[in-house]
Every structure is written in structure tokens, then in C-alpha cells.
Design an enzyme around this catalytic site. Structure first.
Site, PDB file in Angstrom:
ATOM      1  N   HIS A 146       0.318 -11.699   1.648  1.00 36.46           N
ATOM      2  CA  HIS A 146      -0.718 -10.881   1.012  1.00 36.46           C
ATOM      3  C   HIS A 146      -1.448 -11.666  -0.086  1.00 36.46           C
ATOM      4  O   HIS A 146      -2.663 -11.625  -0.188  1.00 36.46           O
ATOM      5  CB  HIS A 146      -0.053  -9.621   0.431  1.00 36.46           C
ATOM      6  CG  HIS A 146      -0.983  -8.493   0.205  1.00 36.46           C
ATOM      7  ND1 HIS A 146      -0.582  -7.179   0.255  1.00 36.46           N
ATOM      8  CD2 HIS A 146      -2.297  -8.447  -0.094  1.00 36.46           C
ATOM      9  CE1 HIS A 146      -1.613  -6.392   0.003  1.00 36.46           C
ATOM     10  NE2 HIS A 146      -2.664  -7.139  -0.211  1.00 36.46           N
ATOM     11  N   TYR A 166       0.828  -1.218   0.000  1.00 34.17           N
ATOM     12  CA  TYR A 166       0.000   0.000   0.000  1.00 34.17           C
ATOM     13  C   TYR A 166       0.861   1.267   0.000  1.00 34.17           C
ATOM     14  O   TYR A 166       0.352   2.355  -0.270  1.00 34.17           O
ATOM     15  CB  TYR A 166      -0.951   0.043   1.203  1.00 34.17           C
ATOM     16  CG  TYR A 166      -1.945  -1.100   1.289  1.00 34.17           C
ATOM     17  CD1 TYR A 166      -2.164  -1.945   0.204  1.00 34.17           C
ATOM     18  CD2 TYR A 166      -2.672  -1.335   2.453  1.00 34.17           C
ATOM     19  CE1 TYR A 166      -3.069  -3.003   0.287  1.00 34.17           C
ATOM     20  CE2 TYR A 166      -3.576  -2.381   2.539  1.00 34.17           C
ATOM     21  CZ  TYR A 166      -3.766  -3.213   1.452  1.00 34.17           C
ATOM     22  OH  TYR A 166      -4.653  -4.257   1.537  1.00 34.17           O
TER      23      TYR A 166
HETATM   24  N1  LIG Z   1      -5.760  -8.561   1.408  1.00 36.58           N
HETATM   25  C1  LIG Z   1      -6.099  -8.010   0.256  1.00 36.58           C
HETATM   26  O1  LIG Z   1      -5.740  -8.497  -0.829  1.00 36.58           O
HETATM   27  C2  LIG Z   1      -6.970  -6.777   0.262  1.00 36.58           C
HETATM   28  C3  LIG Z   1      -7.566  -6.360  -0.950  1.00 36.58           C
HETATM   29  C4  LIG Z   1      -8.373  -5.216  -0.920  1.00 36.58           C
HETATM   30  C5  LIG Z   1      -8.563  -4.528   0.279  1.00 36.58           C
HETATM   31  N2  LIG Z   1      -7.938  -4.939   1.432  1.00 36.58           N
HETATM   32  C6  LIG Z   1      -8.108  -4.205   2.714  1.00 36.58           C
HETATM   33  O2  LIG Z   1      -9.488  -4.005   2.946  1.00 36.58           O
HETATM   34  C7  LIG Z   1      -9.750  -2.616   3.141  1.00 36.58           C
HETATM   35  C8  LIG Z   1     -11.147  -2.263   2.690  1.00 36.58           C
HETATM   36  O3  LIG Z   1     -11.312  -2.464   1.293  1.00 36.58           O
HETATM   37  P1  LIG Z   1     -11.430  -1.242   0.259  1.00 36.58           P
HETATM   38  O4  LIG Z   1     -10.790  -0.084   0.885  1.00 36.58           O
HETATM   39  O5  LIG Z   1     -10.897  -1.654  -1.039  1.00 36.58           O
HETATM   40  O6  LIG Z   1     -13.011  -1.109   0.056  1.00 36.58           O
HETATM   41  P2  LIG Z   1     -14.300  -0.814   1.013  1.00 36.58           P
HETATM   42  O7  LIG Z   1     -13.908  -0.591   2.423  1.00 36.58           O
HETATM   43  O8  LIG Z   1     -15.325  -1.854   0.711  1.00 36.58           O
HETATM   44  O9  LIG Z   1     -14.846   0.531   0.348  1.00 36.58           O
HETATM   45  C9  LIG Z   1     -14.202   1.767   0.482  1.00 36.58           C
HETATM   46  C10 LIG Z   1     -15.073   2.824  -0.193  1.00 36.58           C
HETATM   47  O10 LIG Z   1     -16.328   2.904   0.489  1.00 36.58           O
HETATM   48  C11 LIG Z   1     -16.588   4.241   0.889  1.00 36.58           C
HETATM   49  N3  LIG Z   1     -17.225   4.201   2.219  1.00 36.58           N
HETATM   50  C12 LIG Z   1     -16.680   3.800   3.382  1.00 36.58           C
HETATM   51  N4  LIG Z   1     -17.568   3.871   4.389  1.00 36.58           N
HETATM   52  C13 LIG Z   1     -18.714   4.358   3.853  1.00 36.58           C
HETATM   53  C14 LIG Z   1     -19.992   4.654   4.385  1.00 36.58           C
HETATM   54  N5  LIG Z   1     -20.268   4.472   5.678  1.00 36.58           N
HETATM   55  N6  LIG Z   1     -20.949   5.125   3.538  1.00 36.58           N
HETATM   56  C15 LIG Z   1     -20.676   5.314   2.222  1.00 36.58           C
HETATM   57  N7  LIG Z   1     -19.494   5.039   1.651  1.00 36.58           N
HETATM   58  C16 LIG Z   1     -18.503   4.558   2.467  1.00 36.58           C
HETATM   59  C17 LIG Z   1     -15.249   4.937   0.918  1.00 36.58           C
HETATM   60  O11 LIG Z   1     -15.381   6.289   0.548  1.00 36.58           O
HETATM   61  P3  LIG Z   1     -15.188   7.509   1.595  1.00 36.58           P
HETATM   62  O12 LIG Z   1     -13.704   7.616   1.867  1.00 36.58           O
HETATM   63  O13 LIG Z   1     -15.761   8.660   0.843  1.00 36.58           O
HETATM   64  O14 LIG Z   1     -15.981   7.178   2.816  1.00 36.58           O
HETATM   65  C18 LIG Z   1     -14.465   4.181  -0.150  1.00 36.58           C
HETATM   66  O15 LIG Z   1     -14.681   4.771  -1.420  1.00 36.58           O
HETATM   67  C19 LIG Z   1      -8.634  -1.936   2.335  1.00 36.58           C
HETATM   68  O16 LIG Z   1      -8.497  -0.567   2.668  1.00 36.58           O
HETATM   69  C20 LIG Z   1      -7.463  -2.808   2.710  1.00 36.58           C
HETATM   70  O17 LIG Z   1      -6.970  -2.448   4.006  1.00 36.58           O
HETATM   71  C21 LIG Z   1      -7.168  -6.072   1.434  1.00 36.58           C
END
Ligand SMILES: NC(=O)c1ccc[n+]([C@@H]2O[C@H](COP(=O)([O-])OP(=O)(O)OC[C@H]3O[C@@H](n4cnc5c(N)ncnc54)[C@H](OP(=O)(O)O)[C@@H]3O)[C@@H](O)[C@H]2O)c1
Length: 274
Positions: free
Chosen positions: A105, A47
């Protein structure tokens, strides 16, 4: 905050995802999240924000021992020398001697589990990680990893939200006593606006995002939503004071009929076998 326990790890059941958060936005987001009550942070070498995550932790004033911090080693660095190099860089970036949870990862199909899991376990034995686990492992990979591991693998971090069917890999993870950490728990913005989630939310005076997170919590999973917006941070933490009925859980379960995957990079395993 509720906790999920697995092989001695006590994991706060809502975590704070940090992927794509960079620079001062990341420092401020991590600091604010911790001050609002988050106690579980998710980052990764890949990241490129470990320095900022560490800085946010320090600026928050929350004691180090009260925070559960995860980082990850990516699939290009799973052989012993490279693994050590990636981990050293992570710890230097974070300015910490140890993380709470270190994950592979993504698997690398060209590196035997004996080698990659061996390097992961050595990191724990050397004291650089309190606990170790994996991410993006299929059921088959879990069985193969458990066959060679010398340390318990406390979690499998995988994509879970209401639009994907992960029943098989969740059951396999639980069979091994692992916690399932749910990434992209609000489907990267596809949850807000989804009719069933909005409608169910209205009956509980909650948002669609809160319904999705509550759904995952009631399945016993550990969602790690990401947001840079303090109002969303508060909202995403506020999922313990209401309960979805059996009927609502069943209706949400049906949303995975199309098995929609949000994250599918070129090095992903063959998910059909998940
Ligand atoms: N291990 C892996 O391979 C892997 C892969 C992908 C992700 N991850 C981890 O999982 C975490 C979460 O996944 P992600 O960040 O991809 O997606 P996510 O959490 O499903 O979605 C993030 C999006 O949702 C919005 N959001 C968040 N809370 C909200 C709410 N209460 N109401 C409306 N919109 C909302 C955010 O915008 P705003 O900022 O405008 O709120 C952002 O655009 C990552 O940050 C990472 O740490 C791990």
C-alpha cells in the site's frame, strides 16, 4: 469495458474504489456497482471494509472469476510474519482463497525492498495472489524494487487526476511495463465544478467527472473512482463512447501546472523525487 494488460494481468480499465465505504453502504455499493457492469474492485486491509466488499461480491451474483479484485498490505506490515498475518486477515475478511492483485500500500523506508518485495512475491508463489504490484512508489523506488523482485510487478497505483503532474512516475512505471492505476481520479470532488472540465464536458454532453476519467483512460491509465451513488456509478462507467480531441487533452494537461496533491499522509515518500 476496455482492459489494460501488464505482465499477464488483464485489468478492467475502470475500477471501483471503496475507501471510506463502510457497513451496509459498502455492501450495497459493491453489489450495485458489479450489477451495473464494474468488474474491478479496489480495497485494502487499511480500509476496514474487506468483509463488506466480499459480501457485496457474493450478493451481486457475478461469478468470482469475472471480477478483478485488489487488496493491499499497509506499510506497518511489510516484514514476512506481519505481511503473512495481514494477508491472512484480508483473505479471511473477504472469505476468498486468493485475490487477483495484491499491492504494497505504501513503502516503509525502514524495511529493505529485498524484505518487503520478497514477502510480496512469496504471497504470489504461495497462491494467495494471482498478481502482485505496488502503490505510491516513486521512480527510484520502482527501479530498486524491480532490481530485487522475483515476480513481475504488474502495477503502480498512484494519485492521478488532471490537477497533478505525475509524468515522471508514469513514464517510469511504463518503462517497467507496469499498468498505472489512478487513484483519486476525480480529485475527491474537486473535478466537478472545475471550469475547463465542465466546459469540455458540455461539448460532449458529459459531466466534468466523465471528462476527468476519459482523460485518464486516453492516457492509458486505469482510474478507480469511488462513489456510493448509483447515478454516479453509471456515469463513471460511461466513458468509453466518446473521445477527447488532441486540443482538449492538451488543455487538460495544462491544469496540472500547480501540481496539486490530494493525498499526502505523514509516511509518504519525498514526492519531489517522484
Ligand atoms: N493506494 C492508495 O494509497 C490510495 C489512496 C487513496 C485512494 N485510493 C483508492 O482510490 C479510490 C478513489 O479515490 P477516492 O475515493 O479517495 O476519491 P475520488 O474517487 O477521486 O472521489 C470520490 C468523491 O467523488 C464523488 N464522486 C464520484 N463520482 C462522481 C461523479 N460522477 N460526479 C460527482 N461526484 C462524484 C464521490 O461522492 P458520491 O459518493 O456522492 O458520488 C466522492 O465524494 C479510493 O476509494 C481507493 O479505493 C488508493
Amino acid at each position: 469495458m476496455q482492459f489494460v494488460e501488464a505482465h499477464g494481468a488483464r485489468i478492467p480499465q475502470i475500477g471501483f474504489g471503496t475507501m471510506t465505504l463502510k457497513g451496509d453502504i459498502c455492501v450495497q455499493a459493491v453489489k450495485t456497482a458489479l450489477q451495473l457492469g464494474y468488474r474491478h474492485l479496489d480495497t485494502a486491509w487499511f480500509y476496514g471494509n474487506e468483509k463488506e466488499v466480499g459480501e457485496g461480491m457474493r450478493q451481486s451474483g457475478i461469478k468470482r472469476e469475472d471480477i478483478f479484485l485488489t487488496t493491499k498490505v499497509r506499510e506497518t506490515h511489510l516484514e514476512p510474519d506481519k505481511f503473512r498475518q495481514s494477508l491472512s486477515e484480508s483473505l479471511a475478511n473477504l472469505r476468498l482463497p486468493q485475490v487477483d492483485l495484491l499491492l504494497i500500500h505504501w513503502n516503509n523506508k525502514d524495511i529493505p525492498f529485498k524484505v518487503s518485495i520478497g514477502a510480496l512475491c512469496k504471497a504470489k508463489k504461495d497462491g494467495f495472489a494471482k498478481h502482485v504490484g505496488v502503490a505510491n512508489f516513486t521512480s527510484k523506488m520502482l527501479d530498486e524494487a524491480w532490481a530485487v523482485t522475483s515476480e513481475p510487478l504488474v502495477c503502480n497505483q498512484i494519485e492521478v487526476h488532471p490537477f497533478i503532474n505525475q509524468d515522471k512516475v508514469i513514464a517510469a512505471s511504463k518503462k517497467h511495463g507496469m499498468a498505472v492505476v489512478a487513484y483519486v481520479p476525480i480529485a475527491r470532488g474537486k473535478v466537478p465544478g472545475a471550469e475547463a472540465l465542465e466546459r469540455i464536458g458540455k461539448t460532449h454532453r458529459k459531466s466534468a467527472a466523465q471528462v476527468s476519467l476519459r482523460y485518464l483512460v486516453q492516457l492509458g491509465l486505469v482510474p478507480i473512482p469511488r462513489t456510493a451513488n448509483p447515478a454516479h456509478m453509471k456515469e463513471n462507467l460511461d466513458v468509453f463512447g466518446f473521445k477527447l480531441s488532441d486540443g482538449e487533452m492538451a488543455e487538460l494537461k495544462k491544469l496540472n501546472a500547480n501540481n496539486m496533491r490530494v493525498v499526502n499522509p505523514p509516511h509518504a515518500p519525498v514526492w519531489d523525487a517522484a
